[in-house]
Write an enzyme that holds these catalytic residues in place. Structure first.
Site, short mmCIF file in Angstrom:
data_model
loop_
_atom_site.label_atom_id
_atom_site.label_comp_id
_atom_site.label_asym_id
_atom_site.label_seq_id
_atom_site.Cartn_x
_atom_site.Cartn_y
_atom_site.Cartn_z
N SER A 325 -6.34 91.64 55.88
CA SER A 325 -6.97 90.32 55.91
C SER A 325 -5.91 89.26 55.68
O SER A 325 -4.94 89.49 54.95
CB SER A 325 -8.02 90.25 54.79
OG SER A 325 -8.30 88.90 54.48
N TYR A 352 -9.84 91.42 46.27
CA TYR A 352 -9.86 91.82 47.68
C TYR A 352 -8.47 91.63 48.31
O TYR A 352 -7.92 92.52 48.95
CB TYR A 352 -10.91 90.95 48.37
CG TYR A 352 -11.00 91.01 49.88
CD1 TYR A 352 -11.83 91.94 50.50
CD2 TYR A 352 -10.30 90.10 50.67
CE1 TYR A 352 -11.95 91.95 51.89
CE2 TYR A 352 -10.41 90.12 52.05
CZ TYR A 352 -11.24 91.04 52.66
OH TYR A 352 -11.35 91.06 54.03
N1 LIG Z 1 -14.95 89.08 59.17
C1 LIG Z 1 -13.82 88.54 58.80
O1 LIG Z 1 -13.58 87.34 58.98
C2 LIG Z 1 -12.75 89.39 58.19
C3 LIG Z 1 -11.55 88.76 57.84
C4 LIG Z 1 -10.53 89.53 57.31
C5 LIG Z 1 -10.70 90.89 57.15
N2 LIG Z 1 -11.88 91.46 57.47
C6 LIG Z 1 -11.99 92.91 57.27
O2 LIG Z 1 -12.61 93.48 58.39
C7 LIG Z 1 -13.28 94.69 58.03
C8 LIG Z 1 -14.69 94.65 58.58
O3 LIG Z 1 -15.39 93.60 57.94
P1 LIG Z 1 -16.62 92.82 58.61
O4 LIG Z 1 -16.32 91.39 58.48
O5 LIG Z 1 -16.92 93.40 59.93
O6 LIG Z 1 -17.76 93.13 57.54
P2 LIG Z 1 -19.20 93.83 57.69
O7 LIG Z 1 -19.95 93.23 58.80
O8 LIG Z 1 -19.81 93.79 56.33
O9 LIG Z 1 -18.82 95.32 58.04
C9 LIG Z 1 -18.25 96.14 57.06
C10 LIG Z 1 -18.55 97.58 57.38
O10 LIG Z 1 -18.02 98.38 56.31
C11 LIG Z 1 -19.05 99.23 55.85
N3 LIG Z 1 -18.93 99.56 54.44
C12 LIG Z 1 -18.92 98.72 53.38
N4 LIG Z 1 -18.84 99.43 52.24
C13 LIG Z 1 -18.82 100.73 52.59
C14 LIG Z 1 -18.77 101.94 51.86
N5 LIG Z 1 -18.75 101.96 50.52
N6 LIG Z 1 -18.75 103.10 52.53
C15 LIG Z 1 -18.81 103.12 53.89
N7 LIG Z 1 -18.87 102.01 54.63
C16 LIG Z 1 -18.88 100.83 53.98
C17 LIG Z 1 -20.33 98.43 56.07
O11 LIG Z 1 -21.44 99.30 56.03
P3 LIG Z 1 -22.92 98.75 55.68
O12 LIG Z 1 -23.44 98.25 57.00
O13 LIG Z 1 -23.62 99.94 55.17
O14 LIG Z 1 -22.74 97.67 54.67
C18 LIG Z 1 -20.06 97.85 57.43
O15 LIG Z 1 -20.28 98.79 58.45
C19 LIG Z 1 -13.20 94.77 56.51
O16 LIG Z 1 -12.16 95.61 56.13
C20 LIG Z 1 -12.88 93.35 56.11
O17 LIG Z 1 -12.19 93.30 54.89
C21 LIG Z 1 -12.91 90.74 57.98
#
Ligand SMILES: NC(=O)c1ccc[n+]([C@@H]2O[C@H](COP(=O)([O-])OP(=O)(O)OC[C@H]3O[C@@H](n4cnc5c(N)ncnc54)[C@H](OP(=O)(O)O)[C@@H]3O)[C@@H](O)[C@H]2O)c1
Length: 479
Positions: A325, A352
């Site tokens: 991130s 984080y």
């Molecule tokens: N979106 C952004 O702007 C952004 C920016 C920087 C980095 N990121 C990174 O991108 C990645 C994806 O994030 P996202 O934004 O797509 O968030 P998201 O929509 O919340 O997706 C996160 C995924 O991780 C799963 N997850 C969370 N906790 C878990 C656990 N304990 N065991 C197994 N699966 C788990 C969630 O499952 P559930 O559906 O069951 O919750 C979901 O499928 C993350 O690593 C995040 O840190 C995102």
């Protein structure tokens, strides 16, 4: 009727060329007039599939609706299209020739009554567009693109905080996209494992990889979400090689049991995507007593990747992709702080960012350590994307930035590129945003020492626990 006829020879198999071209959404990668394309009908490409292609022509912007009329696997595709100015029939043949494929592209234009007088004038322009398109297709299929180095804008942004942050937005993606190269490498039947594939970036990644014919294992913690994701992806893409594994990745017992199940199954892993993540406010601990962000964002991908390494080594050119991130830019590696103590000063965003910084350092260490074994390891950060995770963890941030947030697909684009593109397999230990390498430090104060990196690796190794025990056990069974 106006007829264009072009021929190009490419050094790719008819199957690869057919797979690439028959998904006509790829037209945006090789036809200079196509600015956007999408498939309107669900399922695999078949007779009756409809594509919508937006083109910018000298006579104006047009939307063409194409319907697949004929498909002969690896040999022929016929599409008929229609827009307000003309109807068109594209007949594309793929002929097996020594060393590759001959693409025979014939386009027949039928101008609408009022436009027919223009047809004669347009002939020359159409001919040159036809030539450019087929030349563009041949260039795309050559697949010899470089990994993009930072542009002048990127270099300035990588030294200054505010411009760097502006690249995280949708605008950054728009700028970045201008230098994207076609991705024509085939990932058909390549086994890719995606964690956190039930929503947001993980799901968007799975959609695109499924569309490209990859064999997918989705790691999801909730059975209902897992079943829905698999069913939706199969329906949408027609790809039936999609399955799920259940694991709560914040629990090391689940991570270890997932590793064991996958090793027992023995399917080599071409690409492992460590994407699952969340931001925890307030501080909380797992049932195993670990602080959540440390468990999920760092120890889990460490244990999973180390555990699955034997399966990665069984693939011909394995890749590991760690989703970090931009938040990590605010933190230096500090191993003492990874175990986030329970104090009133706890900040979920800080916890984080620290784990993501450590995952970036781990990416660099693995890349160096595994170079001789052929495993390529890279990290990417998605910028700011409007996902369920952002909506639930950062509602205020989302409210302020919602107009500039990327879509999940835009945020996931670089994950897909790292998994698919030929050139992405030629670099390791780097950080990417919008398919271009970026600095891992925006601020000099976040540059850590070699000593701290070694401390991290020792600390993680001391947490390998049952991976070693399991590996010892399976080694004793094998002997
Ligand atoms: N979106 C952004 O702007 C952004 C920016 C920087 C980095 N990121 C990174 O991108 C990645 C994806 O994030 P996202 O934004 O797509 O968030 P998201 O929509 O919340 O997706 C996160 C995924 O991780 C799963 N997850 C969370 N906790 C878990 C656990 N304990 N065991 C197994 N699966 C788990 C969630 O499952 P559930 O559906 O069951 O919750 C979901 O499928 C993350 O690593 C995040 O840190 C995102």
């Amino acid at each position: 009727m106006t007829v264009l006829h072009e021929i190009a020879d490419v050094k790719r198999s008819p199957e690869e060329v057919y797979d690439y071209v028959s998904d006509f959404t790829t037209t945006v990668e090789w036809d200079a007039t196509a600015v956007a394309a999408r498939k309107l009908t669900p399922g695999a490409v078949a007779v009756g599939t409809i594509f919508e292609v937006e083109c910018a022509l000298p006579i104006g912007s047009i939307t063409l609706l194409y319907t697949v009329k004929t498909l002969q696997a690896n040999m022929l595709i016929v599409l008929s299209g229609s827009c307000r100015f003309f109807d068109i029939e594209d007949t594309i043949s793929f002929i097996d020739v020594p060393g590759g494929t001959r693409i025979d592209y014939r386009a027949e234009f039928f101008f609408k009554p009022l436009m027919s007088t223009l047809a004669g004038f347009a002939q020359q322009g159409l001919e040159s567009m036809g030539r450019d398109s087929v030349a563009g297709l041949a260039r795309a299929l050559k697949d010899n693109f470089p990994v993009e180095t930072p542009t002048a804008t990127d270099k300035v942004a990588d030294k200054l905080v505010l411009p760097a942050l502006s690249l995280f937005s949708r605008l950054g993606y728009k700028l970045g996209r201008k230098r994207f190269h076609p991705m024509t490498a085939s990932v058909k039947h390549k086994h890719m494992v995606i964690t956190g594939a039930s929503s947001g970036l993980g799901y968007a990644t799975a959609q695109e990889l499924a569309r490209r014919g990859a064999d997918l294992t989705l790691v999801v913690r909730d059975r209902v979400k897992a079943e829905k994701a698999v069913a939706d992806l199969k329906l949408e893409t027609g790809n039936s090689d999609i399955r799920y594994e259940l694991a709560d990745l914040s629990l090391m017992a689940d991570v270890d049991s997932l590793v064991e199940r996958m090793k027992k199954n023995g399917r080599p892993i071409d690409v492992l995507i460590n994407n699952a993540g969340a931001l925890f406010n307030p501080r909380s601990e797992t049932s195993e007593g670990l602080e959540q962000s440390f468990a999920l964002l760092l120890l889990s991908p460490y244990r999973l990747t180390e555990g699955l390494k034997p399966l990665l080594l069984m693939a011909s050119s394995p890749r590991v992709i760690n989703v970090v991130s931009g938040g990590m830019y605010s933190q230096a590696l500090n191993v003492e702080q990874l175990l986030v103590p329970d104090t009133p000063a706890y900040s979920g965003s800080e916890a984080y960012a620290r784990q993501k910084r450590a995952l970036m350092v781990l990416t660099q260490e693995w890349a160096a350590e595994w170079e001789g074994e052929g495993i390529v390891v890279n990290a990417m950060h998605p910028g700011w994307a409007d996902t369920p995770g952002v909506r639930s963890a950062l509602p205020q941030f989302r409210k302020l930035t919602r107009h500039v947030l990327r879509s999940s697909e835009e945020g996931a684009d670089t994950i897909v590129w790292l998994a698919v593109a030929t050139e992405a397999g030629s670099v390791s230990g780097k950080l990417f945003l919008d398919r271009a390498e970026h600095t891992v430090h925006l601020l000099s104060k976040t540059k850590g020492s070699r000593q701290e990196t070694e401390k991290l690796m020792d600390f993680l190794a001391s947490n390998r626990g049952s991976i070693d025990a399991a590996q010892r056990a399976s080694a004793s069974v094998e002997t």
